[in-house]
Design a protein around this motif. Sequence first.
Motif, PDB file in Angstrom:
ATOM      1  N   THR A 123      -4.601  23.463  -2.373  1.00 25.75           N
ATOM      2  CA  THR A 123      -4.063  24.698  -2.968  1.00 25.75           C
ATOM      3  C   THR A 123      -3.957  24.605  -4.486  1.00 25.75           C
ATOM      4  OG1 THR A 123      -1.778  23.905  -2.743  1.00 25.75           O
ATOM      5  CG2 THR A 123      -2.711  25.118  -0.882  1.00 25.75           C
ATOM      6  N   MET A 124      -4.474  23.509  -5.085  1.00 27.01           N
ATOM      7  CA  MET A 124      -4.328  23.284  -6.521  1.00 27.01           C
ATOM      8  C   MET A 124      -5.679  23.230  -7.215  1.00 27.01           C
ATOM      9  SD  MET A 124      -1.452  20.243  -6.243  1.00 27.01           S
ATOM     10  CE  MET A 124      -1.359  19.977  -8.020  1.00 27.01           C
ATOM     11  N   ASP A 125      -5.680  23.554  -8.511  1.00 24.83           N
ATOM     12  CA  ASP A 125      -6.880  23.362  -9.322  1.00 24.83           C
ATOM     13  C   ASP A 125      -7.136  21.875  -9.502  1.00 24.83           C
ATOM     14  OD1 ASP A 125      -7.174  26.091  -9.624  1.00 24.83           O
ATOM     15  OD2 ASP A 125      -6.068  26.151 -11.526  1.00 24.83           O
ATOM     16  N   ALA A 126      -8.399  21.526  -9.724  1.00 26.53           N
ATOM     17  CA  ALA A 126      -8.772  20.116  -9.869  1.00 26.53           C
ATOM     18  C   ALA A 126      -8.009  19.439 -11.008  1.00 26.53           C
ATOM     19  CB  ALA A 126     -10.282  20.001 -10.097  1.00 26.53           C
ATOM     20  N   ASP A 127      -7.889  20.124 -12.142  1.00 29.07           N
ATOM     21  CA  ASP A 127      -7.175  19.535 -13.288  1.00 29.07           C
ATOM     22  C   ASP A 127      -5.706  19.286 -12.955  1.00 29.07           C
ATOM     23  OD1 ASP A 127      -9.457  19.557 -14.788  1.00 29.07           O
ATOM     24  OD2 ASP A 127      -8.978  21.400 -15.874  1.00 29.07           O
ATOM     25  N   ASP A 128      -5.109  20.211 -12.199  1.00 31.33           N
ATOM     26  CA  ASP A 128      -3.701  20.051 -11.823  1.00 31.33           C
ATOM     27  C   ASP A 128      -3.516  18.873 -10.872  1.00 31.33           C
ATOM     28  OD1 ASP A 128      -2.978  22.215 -13.369  1.00 31.33           O
ATOM     29  OD2 ASP A 128      -3.144  23.646 -11.716  1.00 31.33           O
ATOM     30  N   VAL A 129      -4.497  18.653  -9.977  1.00 28.65           N
ATOM     31  CA  VAL A 129      -4.426  17.512  -9.051  1.00 28.65           C
ATOM     32  C   VAL A 129      -4.472  16.207  -9.839  1.00 28.65           C
ATOM     33  CG1 VAL A 129      -5.616  16.270  -7.208  1.00 28.65           C
ATOM     34  CG2 VAL A 129      -5.446  18.767  -7.115  1.00 28.65           C
ATOM     35  N   VAL A 130      -5.406  16.128 -10.778  1.00 33.60           N
ATOM     36  CA  VAL A 130      -5.537  14.904 -11.590  1.00 33.60           C
ATOM     37  C   VAL A 130      -4.281  14.666 -12.414  1.00 33.60           C
ATOM     38  CG1 VAL A 130      -6.827  13.812 -13.458  1.00 33.60           C
ATOM     39  CG2 VAL A 130      -8.053  15.035 -11.660  1.00 33.60           C
ATOM     40  N   ASP A 131      -3.754  15.727 -13.017  1.00 31.18           N
ATOM     41  CA  ASP A 131      -2.528  15.585 -13.816  1.00 31.18           C
ATOM     42  C   ASP A 131      -1.364  15.108 -12.946  1.00 31.18           C
ATOM     43  OD1 ASP A 131      -3.786  16.367 -16.112  1.00 31.18           O
ATOM     44  OD2 ASP A 131      -3.150  18.469 -15.988  1.00 31.18           O
ATOM     45  N   ALA A 175      11.771  20.675 -12.523  1.00 30.06           N
ATOM     46  CA  ALA A 175      12.340  21.358 -13.687  1.00 30.06           C
ATOM     47  C   ALA A 175      11.281  22.143 -14.445  1.00 30.06           C
ATOM     48  CB  ALA A 175      13.007  20.338 -14.616  1.00 30.06           C
ATOM     49  N   ARG A 176      10.026  21.727 -14.312  1.00 32.05           N
ATOM     50  CA  ARG A 176       8.914  22.405 -14.998  1.00 32.05           C
ATOM     51  C   ARG A 176       8.173  23.355 -14.072  1.00 32.05           C
ATOM     52  NH1 ARG A 176       5.724  17.316 -16.913  1.00 32.05           N
ATOM     53  NH2 ARG A 176       4.169  18.907 -17.462  1.00 32.05           N
ATOM     54  N   GLY A 177       8.669  23.503 -12.836  1.00 25.30           N
ATOM     55  CA  GLY A 177       8.026  24.402 -11.887  1.00 25.30           C
ATOM     56  C   GLY A 177       6.710  23.890 -11.352  1.00 25.30           C
ATOM     57  N   LEU A 178       6.533  22.559 -11.309  1.00 27.72           N
ATOM     58  CA  LEU A 178       5.282  21.964 -10.848  1.00 27.72           C
ATOM     59  C   LEU A 178       5.404  21.464  -9.414  1.00 27.72           C
ATOM     60  CD1 LEU A 178       4.401  19.879 -14.051  1.00 27.72           C
ATOM     61  CD2 LEU A 178       3.495  22.129 -13.391  1.00 27.72           C
ATOM     62  N   VAL A 179       4.247  21.270  -8.781  1.00 22.52           N
ATOM     63  CA  VAL A 179       4.205  20.769  -7.409  1.00 22.52           C
ATOM     64  C   VAL A 179       4.753  19.345  -7.363  1.00 22.52           C
ATOM     65  CG1 VAL A 179       2.672  20.142  -5.492  1.00 22.52           C
ATOM     66  CG2 VAL A 179       2.246  22.227  -6.816  1.00 22.52           C
ATOM     67  N   THR A 180       5.529  19.039  -6.319  1.00 24.94           N
ATOM     68  CA  THR A 180       6.067  17.686  -6.134  1.00 24.94           C
ATOM     69  C   THR A 180       5.554  17.109  -4.822  1.00 24.94           C
ATOM     70  OG1 THR A 180       8.047  18.499  -5.003  1.00 24.94           O
ATOM     71  CG2 THR A 180       8.163  18.265  -7.406  1.00 24.94           C
ATOM     72  N   CYS A 230       0.856  -1.186   0.000  1.00 26.47           N
ATOM     73  CA  CYS A 230       0.000   0.000   0.000  1.00 26.47           C
ATOM     74  C   CYS A 230       0.894   1.239   0.000  1.00 26.47           C
ATOM     75  CB  CYS A 230      -0.914   0.003   1.225  1.00 26.47           C
ATOM     76  SG  CYS A 230      -2.049   1.411   1.281  1.00 26.47           S
ATOM     77  N   SER A 231       0.600   2.168  -0.875  1.00 28.49           N
ATOM     78  CA  SER A 231       1.374   3.414  -0.927  1.00 28.49           C
ATOM     79  C   SER A 231       0.418   4.591  -0.978  1.00 28.49           C
ATOM     80  CB  SER A 231       2.279   3.434  -2.169  1.00 28.49           C
ATOM     81  OG  SER A 231       1.503   3.606  -3.341  1.00 28.49           O
ATOM     82  N   ASP A 232       0.832   5.704  -0.394  1.00 31.52           N
ATOM     83  CA  ASP A 232       0.073   6.936  -0.594  1.00 31.52           C
ATOM     84  C   ASP A 232       0.977   8.153  -0.455  1.00 31.52           C
ATOM     85  OD1 ASP A 232       0.323   7.318   2.118  1.00 31.52           O
ATOM     86  OD2 ASP A 232      -1.793   7.101   2.575  1.00 31.52           O
ATOM     87  N   ILE A 233       0.458   9.260  -0.947  1.00 34.94           N
ATOM     88  CA  ILE A 233       1.231  10.499  -0.990  1.00 34.94           C
ATOM     89  C   ILE A 233       1.143  11.197   0.361  1.00 34.94           C
ATOM     90  CG2 ILE A 233       1.359  12.791  -2.047  1.00 34.94           C
ATOM     91  CD1 ILE A 233       0.299  11.501  -4.629  1.00 34.94           C
ATOM     92  N   ARG A 234       2.258  11.617   0.868  1.00 37.33           N
ATOM     93  CA  ARG A 234       2.293  12.311   2.146  1.00 37.33           C
ATOM     94  C   ARG A 234       1.862  13.762   1.962  1.00 37.33           C
ATOM     95  NH1 ARG A 234       1.406   8.358   3.554  1.00 37.33           N
ATOM     96  NH2 ARG A 234       2.695   6.745   4.505  1.00 37.33           N
ATOM     97  N   GLY A 235       0.924  14.187   2.813  1.00 35.77           N
ATOM     98  CA  GLY A 235       0.438  15.569   2.769  1.00 35.77           C
ATOM     99  C   GLY A 235      -0.413  15.874   1.555  1.00 35.77           C
ATOM    100  N   PHE A 236      -1.047  14.852   0.992  1.00 36.17           N
ATOM    101  CA  PHE A 236      -1.818  15.057  -0.243  1.00 36.17           C
ATOM    102  C   PHE A 236      -3.001  16.004  -0.028  1.00 36.17           C
ATOM    103  CE2 PHE A 236      -5.370  13.830  -3.026  1.00 36.17           C
ATOM    104  CZ  PHE A 236      -4.796  14.117  -4.257  1.00 36.17           C
ATOM    105  N   THR A 237      -3.705  15.864   1.088  1.00 39.59           N
ATOM    106  CA  THR A 237      -4.867  16.727   1.345  1.00 39.59           C
ATOM    107  C   THR A 237      -4.464  18.192   1.368  1.00 39.59           C
ATOM    108  OG1 THR A 237      -5.913  14.959   2.642  1.00 39.59           O
ATOM    109  CG2 THR A 237      -6.761  17.201   2.937  1.00 39.59           C
ATOM    110  N   ARG A 238      -3.332  18.472   2.027  1.00 40.56           N
ATOM    111  CA  ARG A 238      -2.847  19.852   2.097  1.00 40.56           C
ATOM    112  C   ARG A 238      -2.426  20.358   0.715  1.00 40.56           C
ATOM    113  NH1 ARG A 238       2.141  21.259   2.096  1.00 40.56           N
ATOM    114  NH2 ARG A 238       2.818  19.151   2.695  1.00 40.56           N
ATOM    115  N   LEU A 239      -1.725  19.495  -0.035  1.00 46.69           N
ATOM    116  CA  LEU A 239      -1.282  19.884  -1.370  1.00 46.69           C
ATOM    117  C   LEU A 239      -2.460  20.162  -2.295  1.00 46.69           C
ATOM    118  CD1 LEU A 239       1.659  17.405  -2.123  1.00 46.69           C
ATOM    119  CD2 LEU A 239       1.833  19.881  -1.878  1.00 46.69           C
ATOM    120  N   SER A 240      -3.417  19.241  -2.319  1.00 44.49           N
ATOM    121  CA  SER A 240      -4.529  19.347  -3.263  1.00 44.49           C
ATOM    122  C   SER A 240      -5.428  20.538  -2.959  1.00 44.49           C
ATOM    123  CB  SER A 240      -5.354  18.060  -3.256  1.00 44.49           C
ATOM    124  OG  SER A 240      -5.870  17.786  -1.962  1.00 44.49           O
TER     125      SER A 240
END
Length: 259
Positions: A99-107, A172-177, A87-97
């Motif tokens: 602050t992001m647009d829905a399309d950016d979260v899905v991408d 490198a593309r200036g995107l959220v990690t 089982c894997s999941d993203i740490r701090g995903f709720t906080r990250l998402s």
Amino acid sequence: MFPASKAEVLTARSFDEEDLRLLLAVGRYAAMAVANCHMQEEMHQNAALLARLLTNFSPKIQQNLLKKARNGKLRLGGEKSEVTILCSDIRGFTRLSATMDADDVVDMLNHYFAALVNAIFRYDGTVDKFVGDAILAVFGSPEPDGRQHENAARAALDMQVSVKRVNEERQARGLVTCDMGIGIHCGEVIHGFIGSAERMEFTVIGDPVNKTARYCDGAQAGEILISPEVHQHIWKVVQAESVSIPTKHEGNLRAYRVK
């Protein structure tokens, strides 16, 4: 009285054996055409179902399942045996998402998931499901795997490497990690294909699934935690340190942090 014309004579003649043979031939042809149409429609439906189903499996397992499907052996049903669950999941995903647009979260999820699934498939893992930002994968099902424990651990290491690589690309593309925590456990479960002939899905059922989530919850960003049961199988090939992780309902759980 006028003599009957040739057309009237042909119309008035009786239905003979030649006509019957012609009618039967036409009937058989029509029946074959209808049956073939139904068969083609059923084949298209089955092909679409199988294509959707096979996306959860590695290429090697796909070939085995296709062989079973061609032989009519791919059916609903389950079996009970030991599997290894990751089982894997993203740490701090709720906080990250937040602050992001829905399309950016899905991408973002698609970017990470594509790399993570490839890592799972490289070690013959099966993707059970995606749950938000989490992935549940199984090793040793639906095909038996004598190296399931080691393969799960190697897949987890590969997944963490993949996350770092994706992070570099996104930076490198200036995107959220983001970072990933991974937990691995093994145990006896019921696993197989459930649902209906029109909507067949693979799944695993049992307490080990829930316990795997506990180890995943305890893993920090970039960490892999394995249960003592998994460690017993792979202690010769993995470097790990014993740790204790708190849980809400089970107290502290013993685990091993993979180095």
